[in-house]
Design a protein around this motif. Structure first.
Motif, PDB file in Angstrom:
ATOM      1  N   THR A  43       0.893  -1.023   0.050  1.00  0.00           N
ATOM      2  CA  THR A  43       0.109   0.058  -0.088  1.00  0.00           C
ATOM      3  C   THR A  43       1.034   1.247  -0.073  1.00  0.00           C
ATOM      4  N   LEU A  44       0.704   2.067  -0.978  1.00  0.00           N
ATOM      5  CA  LEU A  44       1.542   3.190  -0.935  1.00  0.00           C
ATOM      6  C   LEU A  44       0.914   4.504  -0.313  1.00  0.00           C
ATOM      7  N   ASP A  45       1.997   5.250  -0.120  1.00  0.00           N
ATOM      8  CA  ASP A  45       1.629   6.533   0.420  1.00  0.00           C
ATOM      9  C   ASP A  45       1.091   7.650  -0.734  1.00  0.00           C
ATOM     10  N   LYS A  46      -0.386   7.605  -0.684  1.00  0.00           N
ATOM     11  CA  LYS A  46      -1.148   8.235  -1.851  1.00  0.00           C
ATOM     12  C   LYS A  46      -0.963   9.728  -1.954  1.00  0.00           C
ATOM     13  N   THR A  47      -0.386  10.430  -0.859  1.00  0.00           N
ATOM     14  CA  THR A  47       0.097  11.836  -0.746  1.00  0.00           C
ATOM     15  C   THR A  47       1.174  12.187  -1.760  1.00  0.00           C
ATOM     16  N   VAL A  48       2.044  11.375  -2.192  1.00  0.00           N
ATOM     17  CA  VAL A  48       3.021  11.518  -3.078  1.00  0.00           C
ATOM     18  C   VAL A  48       2.524  11.229  -4.504  1.00  0.00           C
ATOM     19  N   PRO A  49       2.437  12.288  -5.485  1.00  0.00           N
ATOM     20  CA  PRO A  49       2.067  12.036  -6.823  1.00  0.00           C
ATOM     21  C   PRO A  49       2.605  11.123  -7.487  1.00  0.00           C
ATOM     22  N   ARG A  50       4.052  10.974  -7.557  1.00  0.00           N
ATOM     23  CA  ARG A  50       4.497   9.785  -8.268  1.00  0.00           C
ATOM     24  C   ARG A  50       4.900   8.529  -7.508  1.00  0.00           C
ATOM     25  N   ALA A  51       4.145   8.249  -6.459  1.00  0.00           N
ATOM     26  CA  ALA A  51       4.390   7.080  -5.738  1.00  0.00           C
ATOM     27  C   ALA A  51       4.654   5.755  -6.654  1.00  0.00           C
ATOM     28  N   PHE A  52       3.382   5.643  -7.479  1.00  0.00           N
ATOM     29  CA  PHE A  52       3.436   4.516  -8.240  1.00  0.00           C
ATOM     30  C   PHE A  52       4.627   4.402  -9.215  1.00  0.00           C
ATOM     31  N   GLU A  53       5.008   5.415 -10.027  1.00  0.00           N
ATOM     32  CA  GLU A  53       6.295   5.210 -10.705  1.00  0.00           C
ATOM     33  C   GLU A  53       7.482   5.209 -10.048  1.00  0.00           C
ATOM     34  N   ASP A  54       7.736   5.978  -8.920  1.00  0.00           N
ATOM     35  CA  ASP A  54       8.892   5.739  -8.097  1.00  0.00           C
ATOM     36  C   ASP A  54       9.221   4.301  -7.595  1.00  0.00           C
ATOM     37  N   LEU A  55       8.150   3.867  -7.102  1.00  0.00           N
ATOM     38  CA  LEU A  55       8.108   2.428  -6.446  1.00  0.00           C
ATOM     39  C   LEU A  55       8.498   1.653  -7.438  1.00  0.00           C
ATOM     40  N   ALA A  56       7.822   1.352  -8.752  1.00  0.00           N
ATOM     41  CA  ALA A  56       8.022   0.681  -9.665  1.00  0.00           C
ATOM     42  C   ALA A  56       9.490   0.639 -10.486  1.00  0.00           C
TER      43      ALA A  56
END
Length: 151
Positions: free
Chosen positions: A71-84
């Protein structure tokens, strides 16, 4: 989109991707030239994307398989991209999937043994960016794995 001959070709390729062009044509019930043209058309249309070697990672000494639900910190706009982007840099991560819902990402990874998994978890997984929650699921058995498409 596909006619019967295309379906026969694809069924035969799924059953045995090592078939020669002549063998494929014979099993699909068409001549070799027609089979080749149809294969080219299927590639051009993106139906047939290629072939690959499937390597049994267990035969190479990897004995542990884990699914990590993130589960990501959804307050970060690029959370998906950065994690991937960061997860792609871990060779033992074989799969990255994204979801809508409580779980945002699933990482599928392998390790040689539990000690190796623990090292990966501490040094590589826990350092991935923007993780709000993480759940590890140890695989016990693979009941079904099938990438064939019903044609």
């Amino acid at each position: 989109m596909l006619d019967d001959a295309d379906r026969r070709i694809l069924r035969q390729l799924q059953a045995d991707p090592t078939l020669s062009g002549a063998e494929l044509a014979e099993r699909a019930g068409i001549n070799a030239a027609t089979c080749w043209r149809r294969l080219e058309r299927l590639r051009e249309r993106g139906v047939l994307r290629g072939s690959r070697a499937v390597i049994d990672w267990r035969a190479l000494g990897y004995t542990v398989e884990v699914s990590l639900r993130v589960t990501l910190d959804k307050t970060v706009p690029r959370a998906f991209e950065d994690l991937a982007d960061a997860a792609r840099q871990i060779p033992e991560v074989l799969e990255i999937q994204t979801f809508l819902g409580q779980v945002d990402v699933r990482l599928g990874l392998i390790a040689r043994d539990l000690a190796h998994y623990q090292q990966l978890y501490r040094e590589r997984i826990l350092t991935l960016p923007h993780i709000a929650d993480l759940e590890a699921l140890m695989h016990v058995a693979r009941i079904k794995t099938d990438e064939t498409v019903p044609l």
